[in-house]
Design a protein around this motif. Structure first.
Motif, mmCIF file in Angstrom:
data_model
loop_
_atom_site.group_PDB
_atom_site.id
_atom_site.type_symbol
_atom_site.label_atom_id
_atom_site.label_comp_id
_atom_site.label_asym_id
_atom_site.label_seq_id
_atom_site.Cartn_x
_atom_site.Cartn_y
_atom_site.Cartn_z
ATOM 1 N N ASP A 266 0.852 -1.194 0.000
ATOM 2 C CA ASP A 266 0.000 0.000 0.000
ATOM 3 C C ASP A 266 0.886 1.242 0.000
ATOM 4 O O ASP A 266 1.090 1.890 1.027
ATOM 5 N N ASP A 267 1.415 1.567 -1.173
ATOM 6 C CA ASP A 267 2.337 2.697 -1.281
ATOM 7 C C ASP A 267 1.562 3.995 -1.454
ATOM 8 O O ASP A 267 0.518 4.034 -2.103
ATOM 9 N N ASP A 268 2.099 5.063 -0.881
ATOM 10 C CA ASP A 268 1.448 6.360 -0.998
ATOM 11 C C ASP A 268 2.348 7.370 -1.708
ATOM 12 O O ASP A 268 2.145 8.570 -1.613
ATOM 13 N N GLY A 269 3.359 6.856 -2.426
ATOM 14 C CA GLY A 269 4.309 7.755 -3.076
ATOM 15 C C GLY A 269 3.882 8.236 -4.441
ATOM 16 O O GLY A 269 4.518 9.120 -5.023
ATOM 17 N N GLY A 270 2.830 7.657 -5.001
ATOM 18 C CA GLY A 270 2.326 8.116 -6.281
ATOM 19 C C GLY A 270 3.150 7.694 -7.480
ATOM 20 O O GLY A 270 2.957 8.213 -8.580
ATOM 21 N N ASN A 271 4.078 6.743 -7.302
ATOM 22 C CA ASN A 271 4.903 6.292 -8.421
ATOM 23 C C ASN A 271 4.929 4.769 -8.446
ATOM 24 O O ASN A 271 5.793 4.144 -7.822
ATOM 25 N N PRO A 272 4.007 4.145 -9.164
ATOM 26 C CA PRO A 272 3.957 2.676 -9.183
ATOM 27 C C PRO A 272 5.153 2.043 -9.874
ATOM 28 O O PRO A 272 5.349 0.829 -9.766
ATOM 29 N N ASN A 273 5.960 2.843 -10.579
ATOM 30 C CA ASN A 273 7.130 2.321 -11.284
ATOM 31 C C ASN A 273 8.425 2.493 -10.492
ATOM 32 O O ASN A 273 9.515 2.264 -11.026
ATOM 33 N N ALA A 274 8.327 2.886 -9.225
ATOM 34 C CA ALA A 274 9.522 3.074 -8.401
ATOM 35 C C ALA A 274 10.235 1.741 -8.195
ATOM 36 O O ALA A 274 9.594 0.719 -7.915
ATOM 37 N N PRO A 275 11.566 1.708 -8.320
ATOM 38 C CA PRO A 275 12.304 0.442 -8.192
ATOM 39 C C PRO A 275 12.098 -0.275 -6.865
ATOM 40 O O PRO A 275 12.132 -1.505 -6.822
ATOM 41 N N PHE A 276 11.870 0.469 -5.770
ATOM 42 C CA PHE A 276 11.745 -0.209 -4.478
ATOM 43 C C PHE A 276 10.458 -1.021 -4.370
ATOM 44 O O PHE A 276 10.304 -1.829 -3.454
ATOM 45 N N LEU A 277 9.538 -0.827 -5.333
ATOM 46 C CA LEU A 277 8.272 -1.557 -5.318
ATOM 47 C C LEU A 277 8.303 -2.840 -6.143
ATOM 48 O O LEU A 277 7.307 -3.565 -6.192
ATOM 49 N N VAL A 278 9.425 -3.139 -6.801
ATOM 50 C CA VAL A 278 9.509 -4.349 -7.622
ATOM 51 C C VAL A 278 9.215 -5.574 -6.758
ATOM 52 O O VAL A 278 9.757 -5.728 -5.659
ATOM 53 N N GLU A 279 8.357 -6.444 -7.263
ATOM 54 C CA GLU A 279 7.978 -7.633 -6.506
ATOM 55 C C GLU A 279 8.891 -8.808 -6.845
ATOM 56 O O GLU A 279 9.465 -8.875 -7.935
ATOM 57 N N PRO A 280 9.029 -9.748 -5.915
ATOM 58 C CA PRO A 280 9.889 -10.912 -6.174
ATOM 59 C C PRO A 280 9.290 -11.814 -7.237
ATOM 60 O O PRO A 280 8.081 -11.853 -7.438
ATOM 61 N N ASN A 281 10.171 -12.550 -7.901
ATOM 62 C CA ASN A 281 9.725 -13.427 -8.980
ATOM 63 C C ASN A 281 10.862 -14.382 -9.307
ATOM 64 O O ASN A 281 12.034 -14.007 -9.248
ATOM 65 N N GLY A 282 10.516 -15.600 -9.673
ATOM 66 C CA GLY A 282 11.539 -16.571 -10.041
ATOM 67 C C GLY A 282 12.355 -16.153 -11.244
ATOM 68 O O GLY A 282 13.472 -16.639 -11.444
ATOM 69 N N LEU A 283 11.818 -15.229 -12.058
ATOM 70 C CA LEU A 283 12.500 -14.780 -13.271
ATOM 71 C C LEU A 283 13.170 -13.417 -13.105
ATOM 72 O O LEU A 283 13.598 -12.822 -14.097
ATOM 73 N N LEU A 284 13.273 -12.931 -11.882
ATOM 74 C CA LEU A 284 13.845 -11.601 -11.667
ATOM 75 C C LEU A 284 15.234 -11.486 -12.295
ATOM 76 O O LEU A 284 16.104 -12.325 -12.086
ATOM 77 N N THR A 285 15.428 -10.420 -13.060
ATOM 78 C CA THR A 285 16.720 -10.132 -13.674
ATOM 79 C C THR A 285 17.017 -8.643 -13.551
ATOM 80 O O THR A 285 16.128 -7.808 -13.765
ATOM 81 N N ASN A 286 18.251 -8.312 -13.198
ATOM 82 C CA ASN A 286 18.683 -6.912 -13.194
ATOM 83 C C ASN A 286 17.807 -6.047 -12.291
ATOM 84 O O ASN A 286 17.629 -4.850 -12.542
ATOM 85 N N LEU A 287 17.243 -6.678 -11.250
ATOM 86 C CA LEU A 287 16.333 -6.014 -10.318
ATOM 87 C C LEU A 287 15.094 -5.461 -11.017
ATOM 88 O O LEU A 287 14.347 -4.671 -10.453
ATOM 89 N N ASN A 288 14.874 -5.879 -12.278
ATOM 90 C CA ASN A 288 13.717 -5.469 -13.082
ATOM 91 C C ASN A 288 13.669 -3.955 -13.304
ATOM 92 O O ASN A 288 12.600 -3.358 -13.449
ATOM 93 N N VAL A 289 14.840 -3.341 -13.372
ATOM 94 C CA VAL A 289 14.920 -1.883 -13.426
ATOM 95 C C VAL A 289 15.527 -1.419 -14.744
ATOM 96 O O VAL A 289 16.482 -2.014 -15.252
ATOM 97 N N LEU A 290 14.971 -0.349 -15.288
ATOM 98 C CA LEU A 290 15.531 0.366 -16.431
ATOM 99 C C LEU A 290 16.145 1.672 -15.948
ATOM 100 O O LEU A 290 15.557 2.375 -15.116
ATOM 101 N N ARG A 291 17.308 2.001 -16.484
ATOM 102 C CA ARG A 291 17.881 3.321 -16.261
ATOM 103 C C ARG A 291 17.736 4.106 -17.560
ATOM 104 O O ARG A 291 18.294 3.713 -18.593
ATOM 105 N N ILE A 292 16.986 5.173 -17.515
ATOM 106 C CA ILE A 292 16.788 6.013 -18.700
ATOM 107 C C ILE A 292 17.632 7.270 -18.545
ATOM 108 O O ILE A 292 17.546 7.976 -17.530
ATOM 109 N N ARG A 293 18.451 7.541 -19.550
ATOM 110 C CA ARG A 293 19.367 8.679 -19.498
ATOM 111 C C ARG A 293 19.110 9.607 -20.683
ATOM 112 O O ARG A 293 18.758 9.154 -21.778
ATOM 113 N N SER A 294 19.307 10.879 -20.452
ATOM 114 C CA SER A 294 19.151 11.879 -21.511
ATOM 115 C C SER A 294 20.277 12.895 -21.418
ATOM 116 O O SER A 294 20.689 13.282 -20.315
ATOM 117 N N ARG A 295 20.756 13.318 -22.593
ATOM 118 C CA ARG A 295 21.791 14.353 -22.655
ATOM 119 C C ARG A 295 21.375 15.412 -23.665
ATOM 120 O O ARG A 295 20.924 15.098 -24.772
#
Length: 502
Positions: A173-202
């Motif tokens: 029950d998160d109240d941070g308003g960001n469902p895509n936050a990395p700390f909310l990733v759920e466990p899974n037998g197929l978890l890879t790379n912490l299921n996280v994308l790093r998006i960069r812009s220059r």
């Protein structure tokens, strides 16, 4: 080491009634928060200044190997611990799985290799590895290329059945308003790379260039960020993102915002579910290696018979390394993977799922140490929960036991160093205490907590535990830090009681 009361009781039997009366008085003093000694008065004074009701604060401070007086306050009341619950899970795992435990992720096939073509399905069997990285997957697939395989005429089948979770996992029950936050990733037998994308812009003279790490097959960026000619570079990301699915099934991430020329910015987010992420990463890496796949990416089970052949394996770092990553930086999904691994490895037919198996396993382990698990509540073993509960005394007794564990060094070294690293790197630097303690921290809305070890000026090591459950918890870190500092100064501010001088 026996719990404090047991140690005093045993000692009293040896030295007689007079000592028993003295020791009993000491226990009474330690347990009585209404007449605190100077150490506790200072902590409570800080709490009062911050308008923290003492009923919303639980404390335990116990000397382990030298002089000092144990102190408890609200120590038997169950509190929401936040992330210090990770100490329970990681300590249990070190003893139950062993410090050298590893996770093994494997690739099988039901086909045959003809020339440079694998004719048949490729089965990717996840192990629940808490930290399976892009680099290790690349090495795993390169092993296939080294065998001479370039083309796969079949499906990529993803088998994540290592965990038994027939009813799934309850959402936090998160109240941070960001469902895509990395700390909310759920466990899974197929978890890879912490299921996280790093998006960069220059932003530069060419305009805006955006990219993602890792590159995922079937995921594209729609860059709508605007360049501003002048301005200060942002310390953190300065763009918004909107995920969507296109008509042809691609995942599109639209980026919007403003970035001054000459600046680079980045953000971490979790957009895809674990199976989609892992499948896209595997295919993307396979294509980078010059490979092709003609079939589909789908979830399924590897046949548990002789019809499949093992092709390649990647093994994780040992559990000690995992525990360090978990506790230093309070990684939620890694410890949730570990909690489920405890369940999967100790599963019985009577367990509803691996969450229940982990709960039972840890309680049985605690009972074997003589620690009462009444009022203890597990949900996922990470502290990322509104339901989990533990008392300061229970946590203190676990830390006392850990001090004498075969794997004490491994657990203690995993906890953040005061004023030096992890989640404690910016705390207590003013008190000249750098490196004088190993303290796990915890924080949620309405929760702040600490648990670990620190030394006083006599070089005595103490267990310290403190939990705040209060709507103003966000401003109460000074109370917790004050406890650590006052324990460090314990020899100055309190009379010394030891077995040798009573």
């Amino acid at each position: 080491m026996l719990p404090l009361a047991s140690r005093v009781s045993t000692f009293s039997k040896e030295l007689g009634l007079a000592t028993l009366l003295t020791a009993s008085l000491l226990i009474g003093q330690a347990a009585n928060a209404d007449t605190p000694n100077p150490m506790m008065k200072t902590v409570l004074s800080t709490a009062k200044k911050l308008s923290l009701d003492k009923d919303n604060l639980a404390l335990a401070a116990v000397p382990l190997n030298g002089p000092g007086e144990a102190h408890f306050m609200n120590a038997d009341q169950p509190f929401n611990p936040g992330s210090i619950m990770k100490v329970v899970t990681t300590y249990a795992a070190l003893e139950l799985l062993g410090p050298t435990y590893q996770w093994h992720t494997r690739i099988y096939t039901d086909g045959t290799i003809e020339g440079d073509t694998l004719k048949g399905n490729l089965y990717y069997v996840g192990s629940g590895d808490p930290k399976l990285t892009e680099e290790r997957l690349w090495l795993l697939l390169r092993e296939l290329r080294s065998m001479g395989i370039a083309h796969i005429q079949g499906d990529l089948v993803l088998d994540g059945s290592v965990f038994n979770l027939p009813n799934g996992i309850a959402d936090f029950d998160d109240d941070g308003g960001n469902p895509n936050a990395p700390f909310l990733v759920e466990p899974n037998g197929l978890l890879t790379n912490l299921n996280v994308l790093r998006i960069r812009s220059r932003a530069d003279e060419r305009g805006i260039h955006s990219w993602m790490e890792p590159a995922l097959a079937g995921v594209e960026l729609d860059n709508q960020i605007v360049v501003r000619k002048y301005g200060s570079c942002p310390r953190r990301f300065q763009f918004d993102y909107t995920p969507s699915v296109t008509e042809d099934g691609l995942t599109k991430i639209t980026l919007t915002g403003v970035l001054p020329e000459g600046c680079t910015t980045s953000s971490y987010l979790s957009i895809l579910d674990q199976a989609d992420y892992t499948g896209a990463l595997l295919v993307g890496l396979w294509q980078q290696l010059g490979g092709t796949l003609t079939g589909q990416i789908r979830e399924g089970l590897r046949p548990r018979d002789s019809s499949t052949e093992l092709l390649a394996t990647t093994s994780s770092n040992d559990l000690v390394t995992m525990v360090r990553d978990i506790n230093k930086w309070s990684n939620n999904v890694m410890v949730r993977q570990l909690y489920l691994t405890l369940g999967a490895r100790n599963r019985t037919p009577d367990d509803a799922d691996d969450l229940a198996a982990a709960d039972r396993t840890i309680r049985e382990w605690m009972a074997g140490k003589g620690i009462d698990s009444s009022n203890l509540v597990f949900e996922n073993g990470s502290g990322l929960s509104r339901k989990e509960r533990i008392s300061a005394r229970q946590m203190g007794e676990l830390l006392e036991q850990a001090w004498n564990s075969r794997f004490a060094a491994e657990l203690i070294a995993s906890l953040p160093l005061v004023a030096m690293d992890g989640t404690m790197r910016r705390r207590l630097g003013h008190a000249d205490m750098a490196g004088m303690g190993h303290i796990k921290t915890g924080s949620l809305k309405d929760v702040r907590s600490i648990a670990g070890y620190t030394k006083d000026e006599n070089n005595t090591t103490w267990v310290v535990v403190a939990m705040v459950n209060d709507m103003r918890a966000w401003k109460t870190e000074p109370v917790l830090d004050e406890l650590i500092e006052q324990v460090h100064l314990a020899a100055r501010v309190q009379p010394i009681h030891t077995a040798s001088n009573q």
